[in-house]
Design an enzyme around this catalytic site. Structure first.
Site: not given
Length: 184
Positions: A106, A125
């Site tokens: 990510h 995250h």
């Protein structure tokens, strides 16, 4: 008498043959370039020549205890793991040893192995990856699995011999940088 240069009914513009051919050519060239990138990063033949590097001796690998190492370049953090049962692409006596890049797909945060979950978890995250299923995403915002370090067992040791996937933040897994120590 009607003016032949007036816009067609419906208020839209018509494409000329030349515009359609140019547009189609752009789509074909763009698709070909994207396919070349995917093949170049997924082991589609003619790819980079990765170094061979000994990661660990079989005798020192314990089930569910990660071993950190750099591969293929210094600073490219990876982790080796014995899952204690056969898994896809596993090596070793039980076909249970795998390795992955530690950089989340990510935003490049370093994932951590959680032994109780038997998953890699990104602290930034919360993307979770499954090492038993080729580093696939279990949950989270990442769009790609963790890049897998290709392994080979040879003479009682486990060696890294390549990468399946593109390591986050790199256009090429081998550039720029210095080959990780111990690579042959």
């Amino acid at each position: 008498m009607a003016d032949s240069s007036a816009a067609p009914s419906g208020g839209g513009r018509r494409l000329t043959r030349k515009q359609a051919l140019i547009g189609g050519g752009v789509v074909v060239v763009g698709g070909g370039a994207a396919a070349g990138i995917v093949l170049g990063t997924r082991g589609g033949g003619g790819g980079p020549s990765y170094p061979r590097a000994t990661v660990a001796q079989l005798s020192s690998i314990e089930p569910n205890k990660p071993i950190s190492f750099n591969y293929p370049l210094e600073g490219q953090a990876s982790v080796l793991l014995d899952l204690d049962h056969a898994v896809p692409e596993g090596v070793g006596p039980k076909q249970s040893i795998v390795a992955y890049s530690q950089l989340c797909q990510h935003m490049g945060c370093a994932v951590e192995y959680e032994p109780s979950l038997r998953e890699f978890v990104c602290p930034c995250h919360q993307t979770r990856y499954d090492p038993e299923r080729l580093g696939s995403i279990v949950q989270g915002v990442a769009m790609l699995p963790l890049p897998r370090v290709l392994l080979e067992e040879k003479d009682g040791s486990v060696d890294a011999i390549g990468i399946d996937g593109l390591i986050y933040g790199y256009r090429d897994n081998l550039e720029p940088g210095k080959v990780a120590g111990g690579a042959k």
